[in-house]
Design a protein around this motif. Structure first.
Motif, PDB file in Angstrom:
ATOM      1  N   UNK A  58      -4.401   3.376  -2.668  1.00 51.01           N
ATOM      2  CA  UNK A  58      -4.522   2.634  -3.919  1.00 51.01           C
ATOM      3  C   UNK A  58      -3.201   2.694  -4.672  1.00 51.01           C
ATOM      4  N   UNK A  59      -2.979   1.730  -5.548  1.00 51.79           N
ATOM      5  CA  UNK A  59      -1.776   1.773  -6.383  1.00 51.79           C
ATOM      6  C   UNK A  59      -2.103   2.500  -7.679  1.00 51.79           C
ATOM      7  N   UNK A  60      -1.071   2.930  -8.344  1.00 49.91           N
ATOM      8  CA  UNK A  60      -1.245   3.626  -9.614  1.00 49.91           C
ATOM      9  C   UNK A  60      -1.921   2.711 -10.639  1.00 49.91           C
ATOM     10  N   UNK A  61      -1.532   1.454 -10.667  1.00 48.67           N
ATOM     11  CA  UNK A  61      -2.121   0.516 -11.627  1.00 48.67           C
ATOM     12  C   UNK A  61      -3.610   0.311 -11.334  1.00 48.67           C
ATOM     13  N   UNK A  62      -3.955   0.163 -10.052  1.00 43.05           N
ATOM     14  CA  UNK A  62      -5.372  -0.003  -9.696  1.00 43.05           C
ATOM     15  C   UNK A  62      -6.175   1.244 -10.058  1.00 43.05           C
ATOM     16  N   UNK A  63      -5.601   2.413  -9.792  1.00 46.17           N
ATOM     17  CA  UNK A  63      -6.278   3.669 -10.108  1.00 46.17           C
ATOM     18  C   UNK A  63      -6.475   3.810 -11.617  1.00 46.17           C
ATOM     19  N   UNK A  64      -5.453   3.477 -12.388  1.00 44.82           N
ATOM     20  CA  UNK A  64      -5.555   3.542 -13.854  1.00 44.82           C
ATOM     21  C   UNK A  64      -6.626   2.593 -14.360  1.00 44.82           C
ATOM     22  N   UNK A  90       4.185   6.166  -1.925  1.00 44.38           N
ATOM     23  CA  UNK A  90       5.048   5.524  -0.931  1.00 44.38           C
ATOM     24  C   UNK A  90       5.131   4.021  -1.136  1.00 44.38           C
ATOM     25  N   UNK A  91       6.290   3.478  -0.748  1.00 44.62           N
ATOM     26  CA  UNK A  91       6.476   2.031  -0.684  1.00 44.62           C
ATOM     27  C   UNK A  91       6.504   1.356  -2.028  1.00 44.62           C
ATOM     28  N   UNK A  92       6.689   0.066  -1.987  1.00 43.67           N
ATOM     29  CA  UNK A  92       6.645  -0.749  -3.196  1.00 43.67           C
ATOM     30  C   UNK A  92       7.639  -0.345  -4.253  1.00 43.67           C
ATOM     31  N   UNK A  93       7.663  -1.139  -5.280  1.00 42.22           N
ATOM     32  CA  UNK A  93       8.538  -0.841  -6.413  1.00 42.22           C
ATOM     33  C   UNK A  93       7.688  -0.665  -7.652  1.00 42.22           C
ATOM     34  N   UNK A  94       8.014   0.320  -8.433  1.00 37.04           N
ATOM     35  CA  UNK A  94       7.308   0.535  -9.691  1.00 37.04           C
ATOM     36  C   UNK A  94       5.876   0.990  -9.487  1.00 37.04           C
ATOM     37  N   UNK A  95       5.180   1.102 -10.616  1.00 42.05           N
ATOM     38  CA  UNK A  95       3.803   1.613 -10.595  1.00 42.05           C
ATOM     39  C   UNK A  95       2.857   0.696  -9.836  1.00 42.05           C
ATOM     40  N   UNK A  96       3.083  -0.612  -9.916  1.00 38.75           N
ATOM     41  CA  UNK A  96       2.145  -1.553  -9.305  1.00 38.75           C
ATOM     42  C   UNK A  96       2.245  -1.583  -7.790  1.00 38.75           C
TER      43      UNK A  96
END
Length: 152
Positions: A58-64, A90-96
């Motif tokens: 999951x991404x941080x934004x989805x978890x939030x 891992x991966x991606x840029x930024x929180x999303x």
């Protein structure tokens, strides 16, 4: 404070579900913090690890969003757990874009924490009764749903 006396304000505090929810949340947080203290874990960290473990990648934004918290606040907690080698981003840029996953250490800490969590929950059930505890959980879920669809 024209028109408001202390008795009226005390009545609002006594009858307001929001006041009670925040007070209850603080007490429960202290309770679980005390239970998890031997592991160097807080209730918030436990919840975060459970959320990540339940939705690996999951991404941080989805978890939030699922937790109903601000991504910035969650980001600080994720960084703390990442620095303790309990999760990886891992991966991606930024929180999303970053994908969150538990490390082996994070999984082990959860495994160590679950007996404490089960004990804490059983202790609340012992003090309140299983039926009242289940009813309280249901009422909180219904209250959250009602509030979510109101005033927005």
């Amino acid at each position: 404070m024209t028109g408001f006396d202390p008795e009226t304000l005390q009545g609002v505090a006594a009858e307001c579900p929001g006041f009670q929810a925040r007070a209850t949340a603080r007490v429960l947080t202290r309770y679980y913090n005390a239970c998890f203290k031997p592991l160097g874990l807080t209730a918030e960290q436990f919840s975060l690890l459970v959320g990540i473990g339940a939705a690996e990648g999951t991404t941080l934004v989805d978890l939030a969003d699922k937790a109903g918290v601000d991504p910035t606040t969650l980001s600080r907690n994720v960084q703390n757990l990442e620095s303790r080698n309990l999760l990886s981003a891992q991966g991606g840029r930024g929180r999303a874009g970053k994908r969150l996953a538990l490390t082996a250490s994070g999984r082990q800490l959860l495994a160590d924490a679950f007996p404490l969590w089960y004990w804490a929950k059983a202790e609340l059930a012992r003090r309140m009764g299983d039926e009242k505890l289940a009813s309280a959980r249901q009422a909180m879920a219904e209250l959250a749903k009602a509030a979510e669809s109101s005033c927005t």
